[in-house]
Design a protein around this motif. Structure first.
Motif, PDB file in Angstrom:
ATOM      1  N   LYS A   1       0.754 -84.736  11.240  1.00  0.00           N
ATOM      2  CA  LYS A   1       1.462 -83.303  11.486  1.00  0.00           C
ATOM      3  C   LYS A   1       2.832 -83.676  12.285  1.00  0.00           C
ATOM      4  O   LYS A   1       2.855 -84.221  13.195  1.00  0.00           O
ATOM      5  CB  LYS A   1       0.810 -82.522  11.954  1.00  0.00           C
TER       6      LYS A   1
ATOM      7  N   THR B   1       2.528 -83.649   6.929  1.00  0.00           N
ATOM      8  CA  THR B   1       2.827 -81.991   6.937  1.00  0.00           C
ATOM      9  C   THR B   1       4.044 -81.975   7.830  1.00  0.00           C
ATOM     10  O   THR B   1       3.887 -82.163   9.004  1.00  0.00           O
ATOM     11  CB  THR B   1       1.641 -81.520   6.928  1.00  0.00           C
TER      12      THR B   1
ATOM     13  N   ILE C   1       5.815 -79.122   9.871  1.00  0.00           N
ATOM     14  CA  ILE C   1       5.630 -77.689   9.906  1.00  0.00           C
ATOM     15  C   ILE C   1       7.112 -77.377  11.087  1.00  0.00           C
ATOM     16  O   ILE C   1       7.332 -78.100  11.763  1.00  0.00           O
ATOM     17  CB  ILE C   1       4.746 -77.598  11.155  1.00  0.00           C
TER      18      ILE C   1
ATOM     19  N   HIS D   1       9.539 -74.525  12.941  1.00  0.00           N
ATOM     20  CA  HIS D   1       9.700 -73.255  13.755  1.00  0.00           C
ATOM     21  C   HIS D   1      11.236 -73.053  14.095  1.00  0.00           C
ATOM     22  O   HIS D   1      11.949 -74.048  14.664  1.00  0.00           O
ATOM     23  CB  HIS D   1       8.835 -73.226  14.853  1.00  0.00           C
TER      24      HIS D   1
ATOM     25  N   ARG E   1      12.661 -69.116   7.398  1.00  0.00           N
ATOM     26  CA  ARG E   1      12.710 -68.963   5.996  1.00  0.00           C
ATOM     27  C   ARG E   1      13.496 -69.818   5.018  1.00  0.00           C
ATOM     28  O   ARG E   1      13.055 -70.416   3.812  1.00  0.00           O
ATOM     29  CB  ARG E   1      12.603 -67.542   5.504  1.00  0.00           C
TER      30      ARG E   1
ATOM     31  N   GLU F   1      12.460 -73.425   4.852  1.00  0.00           N
ATOM     32  CA  GLU F   1      11.462 -73.610   3.944  1.00  0.00           C
ATOM     33  C   GLU F   1      11.758 -73.450   2.560  1.00  0.00           C
ATOM     34  O   GLU F   1      11.299 -74.266   1.792  1.00  0.00           O
ATOM     35  CB  GLU F   1      10.330 -72.706   4.343  1.00  0.00           C
TER      36      GLU F   1
ATOM     37  N   ASP G   1       7.157 -78.073   4.934  1.00  0.00           N
ATOM     38  CA  ASP G   1       6.098 -77.623   4.246  1.00  0.00           C
ATOM     39  C   ASP G   1       5.940 -76.185   4.322  1.00  0.00           C
ATOM     40  O   ASP G   1       5.297 -75.562   3.402  1.00  0.00           O
ATOM     41  CB  ASP G   1       4.988 -78.703   4.195  1.00  0.00           C
ATOM     42  N   LYS G   2       5.601 -75.595   5.526  1.00  0.00           N
ATOM     43  CA  LYS G   2       5.169 -74.747   6.227  1.00  0.00           C
ATOM     44  C   LYS G   2       5.809 -74.201   7.388  1.00  0.00           C
ATOM     45  O   LYS G   2       6.504 -74.800   8.067  1.00  0.00           O
ATOM     46  CB  LYS G   2       3.738 -74.726   6.429  1.00  0.00           C
ATOM     47  N   VAL G   3       5.962 -72.856   7.643  1.00  0.00           N
ATOM     48  CA  VAL G   3       6.631 -72.235   9.019  1.00  0.00           C
ATOM     49  C   VAL G   3       5.457 -71.672   9.637  1.00  0.00           C
ATOM     50  O   VAL G   3       4.621 -71.158   9.130  1.00  0.00           O
ATOM     51  CB  VAL G   3       7.690 -71.241   8.188  1.00  0.00           C
ATOM     52  N   SER G   4       5.843 -71.994  10.790  1.00  0.00           N
ATOM     53  CA  SER G   4       4.995 -71.086  11.949  1.00  0.00           C
ATOM     54  C   SER G   4       5.918 -70.498  12.522  1.00  0.00           C
ATOM     55  O   SER G   4       6.981 -70.866  13.281  1.00  0.00           O
ATOM     56  CB  SER G   4       4.241 -72.186  12.897  1.00  0.00           C
TER      57      SER G   4
END
Length: 327
Positions: free
Chosen positions: A4, A29, A31, A33, A41, A44, A50-53
């Motif tokens: 990660k 992966t 992530i 922020h 956004r 992303e 790959d993902k937003v926290s």
């Protein structure tokens, strides 16, 4: 097996790191922020993560590598906020333009001796040196290719953390080189902060002063290029923090600049044609040499060889060399 990677701060630098890391997305992966949800956004959507926290704990929890691409005035509070959520063996890489003070903050907030903090200076791909802007729209997967990544770490840091960072440099397309944290602050003062100080002073000495009402109409390329650094701060709200935190080095840089400016002024005042020509010619020759070297990345230096740089066929755990520090 995947790891990660958390990227905190998703403007140009953070998003470019994420875009470059996409080449190992089958093994990692990403992530992301950012305190601005809209920026997160956009990053992303651009494929930088790959993902937003939308929370810091969610971003850094269980992360193997954390990259801080933040304004200087956000770093200390971020280190404090994430400290309790860092897992043993994590490596935190800071890309800010202030090194020694930030490293002291990390020592203050990081628990134990098995969370590793490393400072880096990322130079840009020479193809993008004259581009402006610092948002997600200016992010590039090759932003750091054909450049250097200067690495500084506390004494006695575990070799696995250094191995990870040098391999991160390779993934970004940069050549890793080790440097002292105090040396990095000196280099940044003269090459990054001094241009901002000069740019700021140029704007303040022209805008609103006698003649500006007409001068603004004819100000051209030279004025635009010289004043651009004044509108590209290293901070979010507390402007000038990078300069103040590195004040000793920046004062030396300012003094050198003022000495050169004073000599140039004297030559002009005395109508010393030879001295004026020498000033201009020396500057032109020096700049042309630097530009040629920068475009070709020809520094007559060898890349860091202190750690093993694995091949692309090795497994991800070996690729990054992550392991908690042993007792």
């Amino acid at each position: 097996m995947t790891i990660k990677i958390a990227i905190i701060g998703l403007n140009q630098i953070g998003s470019s790191i994420g875009l470059s890391m996409a080449q190992i997305k089958d093994q990692a992966t990403r992530i992301g922020h950012d305190k601005d949800p809209g920026v997160a956004r956009l990053a992303e959507k651009a494929g930088a993560v790959d993902k937003v926290s939308f929370t810091l704990p969610g971003a850094v929890q269980d992360a193997d590598l954390i990259v801080l691409a933040l304004p200087v005035d956000d770093i200390r509070m971020t280190l404090e906020a994430i400290a309790k959520d860092l897992k043993p063996g994590v490596v935190v890489v800071d890309t800010s333009p202030v090194k020694q003070p930030v490293m002291e903050w990390a020592k203050e907030h990081f628990p134990g001796n098995d969370r590793y903090f490393i400072s880096v200076v990322l130079s840009l791909n020479p193809a993008y040196l004259l581009e402006s802007g610092s948002g997600v729209d200016q992010a590039r997967a090759d932003l750091f290719q054909n450049s250097l990544m200067l690495i500084s770490s506390p004494p006695g840091i575990d070799e696995s953390a250094l191995e990870l960072t040098t391999n991160m440099a390779r993934i970004l397309g940069a050549t890793p080189l080790f440097s002292d944290v105090y040396e990095l602050d000196g280099l940044l003062a003269s090459t990054r902060m001094l241009p901002k100080v000069i740019s700021t002073s140029l704007v303040n000495s022209t805008v609103g002063h006698p003649g500006w009402n007409e001068a603004r109409k004819v100000a051209g390329k030279a004025y635009a290029l010289m004043t651009e650094p004044a509108v590209d701060p290293d901070e979010d709200k507390e402007l000038g923090q990078a300069i103040l935190l590195n004040s000793e080095n920046i004062l030396r840089a300012i003094d050198r600049f003022l000495a050169e400016l004073h000599d140039f002024r004297d030559a002009i005042a005395e109508h010393d044609e030879a001295a004026v020509q020498k000033q201009i010619e020396n500057a032109r020759t020096g700049r042309e040499l630097w530009w040629k070297q920068r475009m070709s990345s020809d520094w007559e230096i060898k890349p860091t060889q202190a750690v093993h740089l694995p091949t692309g066929g090795e497994i991800i755990g070996r690729l990054f060399g992550i392991r908690p520090k042993k007792d």
